[in-house]
Design a protein around this motif. Structure first.
Motif, mmCIF file in Angstrom:
data_model
loop_
_atom_site.group_PDB
_atom_site.id
_atom_site.type_symbol
_atom_site.label_atom_id
_atom_site.label_comp_id
_atom_site.label_asym_id
_atom_site.label_seq_id
_atom_site.Cartn_x
_atom_site.Cartn_y
_atom_site.Cartn_z
ATOM 1 N N ARG A 98 0.906 -1.291 0.073
ATOM 2 C CA ARG A 98 -0.090 0.086 -0.007
ATOM 3 C C ARG A 98 0.790 1.448 -0.054
ATOM 4 O O ARG A 98 0.665 2.253 0.886
ATOM 5 C CB ARG A 98 -1.141 0.010 1.134
ATOM 6 N N SER A 99 1.695 1.431 -1.040
ATOM 7 C CA SER A 99 2.847 2.344 -1.020
ATOM 8 C C SER A 99 1.830 3.591 -1.819
ATOM 9 O O SER A 99 0.770 3.559 -2.386
ATOM 10 C CB SER A 99 3.831 1.999 -1.850
ATOM 11 N N ALA A 100 2.171 4.768 -1.175
ATOM 12 C CA ALA A 100 1.521 6.000 -1.787
ATOM 13 C C ALA A 100 2.496 7.250 -1.911
ATOM 14 O O ALA A 100 3.387 7.490 -1.128
ATOM 15 C CB ALA A 100 0.317 6.325 -0.932
ATOM 16 N N TYR A 101 2.354 8.194 -2.720
ATOM 17 C CA TYR A 101 3.112 9.334 -2.835
ATOM 18 C C TYR A 101 1.931 10.391 -3.337
ATOM 19 O O TYR A 101 1.249 10.511 -4.101
ATOM 20 C CB TYR A 101 4.121 9.350 -4.223
ATOM 21 N N LEU A 102 2.017 11.446 -2.235
ATOM 22 C CA LEU A 102 1.080 12.499 -2.421
ATOM 23 C C LEU A 102 1.884 13.891 -2.032
ATOM 24 O O LEU A 102 2.983 13.811 -1.514
ATOM 25 C CB LEU A 102 0.089 12.611 -1.223
ATOM 26 N N GLU A 103 1.635 14.861 -2.836
ATOM 27 C CA GLU A 103 2.596 15.907 -2.937
ATOM 28 C C GLU A 103 1.759 17.317 -2.869
ATOM 29 O O GLU A 103 0.644 17.419 -3.626
ATOM 30 C CB GLU A 103 3.622 15.959 -3.628
ATOM 31 N N VAL A 136 3.734 13.374 1.219
ATOM 32 C CA VAL A 136 3.692 11.968 2.183
ATOM 33 C C VAL A 136 4.151 10.797 1.248
ATOM 34 O O VAL A 136 3.788 10.767 0.139
ATOM 35 C CB VAL A 136 1.989 11.645 2.306
ATOM 36 N N LEU A 137 5.098 10.162 1.989
ATOM 37 C CA LEU A 137 5.641 9.002 1.296
ATOM 38 C C LEU A 137 5.383 7.781 2.036
ATOM 39 O O LEU A 137 5.871 7.468 3.244
ATOM 40 C CB LEU A 137 7.293 9.146 1.509
#
Length: 406
Positions: A201-206, A212-213
Motif C-alpha cells: 500500500r505505497s503512496a506518494y502525495l504532494e 507524504v511518502l
C-alpha cells in the motif's frame, strides 16, 4: 509511437516534470495492490488542506485524500495539515502485463515520457538537476536520521504495562517518532525506498504543504459498493527469523485476536445486522523487513463513506482495547502528536474506497524536514526492550536495512 512499456518510476518522474513545465499540480501515485492494479497514478491533483470531517465526502470523480490521527498532545504541532483532499479528472492504472489503462481525462503515458522525460531534458540541454538513471539502492536518496528517544518510549511501555495490570486496558499501540532531513527531493526519496522495500500500500502525495511518502503494508478500509473489508495487522517478527514463530507466540496471537474483535465492533456500528464476518484469521504475510500476522473482517453496509470512516477511525490496530480509554492514555504517554502516523491515506471513487493505515509513512515538510512514526502493540507479555527493537525493525526500510544509522 513506440510500444515500449513505461515503468511506474519513469512515468512518475515525467509527470513530475510535466507539472513543473505546465504549471500544474503535482502527480499522486499508489503502488503495490490498489484497486486490483499494480499501480494507480493520478497525473495531476491539487491536494489542499480540509477539515477532517469533510475529507471523505463523496464525489463522482476520483478523490485523493489523507487524514491524520485525531488525537494530539502538548508540544510541537504535527508537521503536516490534519487532512488534505483533491479531486482528479483522470487517472492511470497499471495492469499485470505492464501496460497502462487511461481513465477519464488522463494523458497517454508514452506521450508524457516523450515530452517530459529524461530524453527531452537531454535534447533541450536544460538545467534538470535530477539524475534519472538512479540505482535503486543509492543511499544518497535515503533520509538522514537523528537518534529517536528510546528512553521516552521505554517509559511509555512501562506505564502501559502498569495500566494493563490495573485492568484499564487490555492492549495498546504505542509509537515513537524519528526526525531527519531529506537528502534529495521527496519523489526521488519515495522511488529510492520503493526500489528496495516495495509495500502493498505505497503512496506518494504532494502539495505546497509538503509530501507524504507512504509504505504501508496494511489495509484500513477497502469498499466496493456495499461490501467492505478491513485487514488489521497485529504481530510482527524480523524478516530474518522463522515466520512460523508468529503462530507460536501467545503474545502476538492474543494481540491480533483482540484487535479483530475491535474491528468487528467498529464495523458493526454501520454494518447490516448479521453481516460482519471474519474471513481470514491469523495469516502470516511478509512485509519490508518483517513478517506480520494479518486477519480480515468483512461486512455489508449502505452507509456513506463519511459515516463508515467516522465509525471506524482511527483504525483499530493502532489504538487499543477498550478503544476510547486506550486513546486517552496514549495521549498522556507519547511525548509527540502522531500526525499522519496511524491515520489513513488513499482514494475514493463514488462509494468505492481504498484506504491504507498510515504506518511506515514519511511526513515531509516543504523545507525537507522528515518525520517517521513507528510503534507496536503492547500486551501483558510485552518486554520494553523487545518493543523498542520492533520499532527499529519497522523503521529499517528507510535506511536500506541493517543496523540503525544513529
Amino acid at each position: 509511437m513506440s510500444d515500449r512499456l513505461v515503468t511506474a518510476p519513469e512515468l512518475l518522474r515525467a509527470l513530475h516534470q510535466r507539472a513543473r513545465d505546465l504549471d500544474l499540480a503535482p502527480p499522486a501515485a499508489f503502488l503495490g495492490d490498489w484497486r486490483g492494479s499494480r499501480a494507480v497514478v493520478v497525473p495531476s491533483v491539487d491536494l489542499r488542506p480540509v477539515r477532517a470531517d469533510a475529507a471523505f465526502l463523496e464525489s463522482d470523480g476520483l478523490v485523493v485524500v489523507y487524514r491524520s490521527f485525531p488525537d494530539t498532545v502538548r508540544g510541537a504541532a504535527p508537521p503536516l495539515p490534519a487532512a488534505v483532499r483533491g479531486e482528479a479528472p483522470g487517472w492511470l492504472t497499471l495492469g499485470d502485463d505492464g501496460r497502462w489503462s487511461r481513465h477519464g481525462d488522463a494523458p497517454d503515458p508514452r506521450q508524457v515520457v516523450g515530452d517530459h522525460g529524461p530524453g527531452r531534458a537531454h535534447r533541450e540541454d536544460d538545467n534538470d538537476d535530477h539524475d534519472h538513471n538512479h540505482d535503486d539502492d543509492d543511499e544518497s536518496r535515503l533520509p538522514d536520521w537523528a537518534a529517536p528517544d528510546r528512553t521516552a518510549h521505554r517509559s511509555a511501555v512501562t506505564d502501559c504495562l502498569e495500566a494493563i495490570r490495573a485492568g484499564e486496558v487490555y492492549q495498546t499501540c504505542l509509537s515513537t517518532r524519528v526526525h531527519g532531513r531529506l537528502r534529495t527531493d521527496p519523489l526521488e526519496t519515495f522511488l529510492g525506498i520503493a526500489g528496495h522495500s516495495p509495500a502493498a500500500r505505497s503512496a506518494y502525495l504532494e502539495g505546497p504543504w509538503g509530501a507524504v511518502l507512504g509504505f504501508s503494508p496494511e489495509e484500513y478500509l477497502v469498499r466496493h459498493g456495499e461490501t467492505v473489508r478491513s485487514s488489521p495487522i497485529k504481530g510482527t517478527l524480523a524478516a530474518d527469523l522463522d515466520p512460523a514463530r508468529l503462530l507460536e507466540s501467545a503474545k502476538d496471537i492474543a494481540e491480533n485476536i483482540m484487535i479483530v474483535d475491535l474491528v468487528r465492533n467498529d464495523l458493526g456500528r454501520v454494518a447490516d445486522v448479521g453481516s460482519v464476518t471474519v474471513t481470514d484469521l491469523l495469516a502470516v504475510r511478509p512485509a519490508p523487513g518483517v513478517h506480520h500476522l494479518v486477519s480480515t473482517v468483512a461486512a455489508r453496509t449502505g452507509a456513506s463513506n463519511q459515516a463508515l470512516v467516522e465509525a471506524t477511525f482511527p483504525p483499530a490496530s493502532v489504538t487499543g482495547t477498550p478503544k476510547a480509554r486506550a486513546r486517552e492514555l496514549i495521549a498522556g504517554w507519547e511525548p509527540e502528536s502522531r500526525g499522519l502516523h496511524c491515520g489513513t491515506y488513499g482514494f475514493a471513487l463514488g462509494r468505492d474506497l481504498e484506504l491504507a493505515v498510515a504506518i511506515r509513512t514519511l511526513e515531509v515538510t516543504s523545507d525537507g524536514h522528515v518525520e517517521l512514526g513507528v510503534g507496536g502493540g503492547i500486551t501483558i507479555d510485552s518486554e520494553p526492550d523487545a518493543e523498542w527493537d520492533e520499532c527499529v525493525h519497522k523503521a529499517a526500510f528507510t535506511w536500506g536495512g541493517g543496523p540503525a544509522p544513529w
